[in-house]
Design a protein around this motif. Structure first.
Motif, PDB file in Angstrom:
ATOM      1  N   GLU A  96     -74.295 -76.922  92.841  1.00 20.59           N
ATOM      2  CA  GLU A  96     -73.170 -77.536  92.151  1.00 20.59           C
ATOM      3  C   GLU A  96     -72.967 -76.840  90.821  1.00 20.59           C
ATOM      4  O   GLU A  96     -73.916 -76.413  90.180  1.00 20.59           O
ATOM      5  CB  GLU A  96     -73.449 -79.020  91.914  1.00 20.59           C
ATOM      6  CG  GLU A  96     -73.392 -79.825  93.166  1.00 20.59           C
ATOM      7  CD  GLU A  96     -73.502 -81.319  92.906  1.00 20.59           C
ATOM      8  OE1 GLU A  96     -73.258 -81.762  91.774  1.00 20.59           O
ATOM      9  OE2 GLU A  96     -73.827 -82.019  93.863  1.00 20.59           O
ATOM     10  N   TRP A 110     -68.167 -77.571  96.599  1.00 21.06           N
ATOM     11  CA  TRP A 110     -69.414 -78.191  97.035  1.00 21.06           C
ATOM     12  C   TRP A 110     -69.380 -79.692  96.765  1.00 21.06           C
ATOM     13  O   TRP A 110     -69.829 -80.496  97.583  1.00 21.06           O
ATOM     14  CB  TRP A 110     -70.605 -77.519  96.363  1.00 21.06           C
ATOM     15  CG  TRP A 110     -71.914 -77.959  96.929  1.00 21.06           C
ATOM     16  CD1 TRP A 110     -72.900 -78.619  96.281  1.00 21.06           C
ATOM     17  CD2 TRP A 110     -72.390 -77.796  98.271  1.00 21.06           C
ATOM     18  NE1 TRP A 110     -73.960 -78.874  97.120  1.00 21.06           N
ATOM     19  CE2 TRP A 110     -73.670 -78.368  98.353  1.00 21.06           C
ATOM     20  CE3 TRP A 110     -71.854 -77.212  99.419  1.00 21.06           C
ATOM     21  CZ2 TRP A 110     -74.425 -78.391  99.522  1.00 21.06           C
ATOM     22  CZ3 TRP A 110     -72.609 -77.227 100.591  1.00 21.06           C
ATOM     23  CH2 TRP A 110     -73.873 -77.807 100.632  1.00 21.06           C
ATOM     24  N   ARG A 114     -69.626 -82.484  99.794  1.00 20.92           N
ATOM     25  CA  ARG A 114     -70.629 -83.560  99.738  1.00 20.92           C
ATOM     26  C   ARG A 114     -69.981 -84.934  99.858  1.00 20.92           C
ATOM     27  O   ARG A 114     -70.522 -85.827 100.495  1.00 20.92           O
ATOM     28  CB  ARG A 114     -71.443 -83.466  98.453  1.00 20.92           C
ATOM     29  CG  ARG A 114     -72.425 -82.299  98.516  1.00 20.92           C
ATOM     30  CD  ARG A 114     -73.351 -82.244  97.332  1.00 20.92           C
ATOM     31  NE  ARG A 114     -74.021 -83.515  97.143  1.00 20.92           N
ATOM     32  CZ  ARG A 114     -74.327 -84.017  95.953  1.00 20.92           C
ATOM     33  NH1 ARG A 114     -74.006 -83.382  94.861  1.00 20.92           N
ATOM     34  NH2 ARG A 114     -74.948 -85.167  95.860  1.00 20.92           N
ATOM     35  N   LEU A 120     -75.260 -83.685 105.135  1.00 21.69           N
ATOM     36  CA  LEU A 120     -75.091 -82.285 104.788  1.00 21.69           C
ATOM     37  C   LEU A 120     -76.474 -81.670 104.641  1.00 21.69           C
ATOM     38  O   LEU A 120     -77.282 -82.134 103.830  1.00 21.69           O
ATOM     39  CB  LEU A 120     -74.311 -82.190 103.477  1.00 21.69           C
ATOM     40  CG  LEU A 120     -73.785 -80.856 103.019  1.00 21.69           C
ATOM     41  CD1 LEU A 120     -72.834 -80.252 104.041  1.00 21.69           C
ATOM     42  CD2 LEU A 120     -73.068 -81.012 101.679  1.00 21.69           C
TER      43      LEU A 120
END
Length: 138
Positions: A96, A110, A114, A120
């Protein structure tokens, strides 16, 4: 006369595979994802399909930008979930970063993936690269 209805479960479709090494391939990945989901029976929830298409788009884009410039996408399903597995040649896991709100250099993908997915995971391979498995509810 008594009639009995028999439900016949159709076998899950064979996985769909898309390979890409250019920004144009992201469009093909989205189209393949939508076609894959449209072919499922029973049909998945439309919001789940849109979330899957968006997750695929972000994962493919990240693979091109940060994962070595190419990717392989494999779409599969079971009765409860749809899975997009995106592989790239970089062993570096995603990370991140603070989204850039001023210069437009990204940082949103990202976080978005998520929030869209049920599960994930990042696994090593193939080869020296990695595969990101994004699972969403059907």
């Amino acid at each position: 006369m008594n009639s009995t209805m028999i439900a016949i479960a159709s076998a899950p479709p064979a996985p769909t595979v898309v390979r890409g090494d250019s920004t144009g391939s992201i469009h093909r990945a989205r189209e393949a994802t939508r076609a894959f989901a449209d072919g499922l029976s029973p049909a998945p929830d439309p919001a789940s399909v849109e979330a899957l298409v968006l997750a695929v788009s972000e994962l493919a884009t990240n693979a091109l930008r940060h994962g070595g410039g190419r990717y392989s996408l494999e779409l599969s399903t079971d009765t409860a979930t749809m899975t997009a597995a995106v592989s790239d040649p970089s062993p570096a896991p995603p990370h991140e970063r603070t989204p850039d709100l001023n210069d437009g250099t990204g940082g949103f993908g990202w976080h978005m993936v998520r929030s869209l997915t049920r599960e994930l995971t990042v696994t090593p391979g193939p080869g020296s690269g990695k595969t990101i498995h994004a699972r969403l509810n059907r």
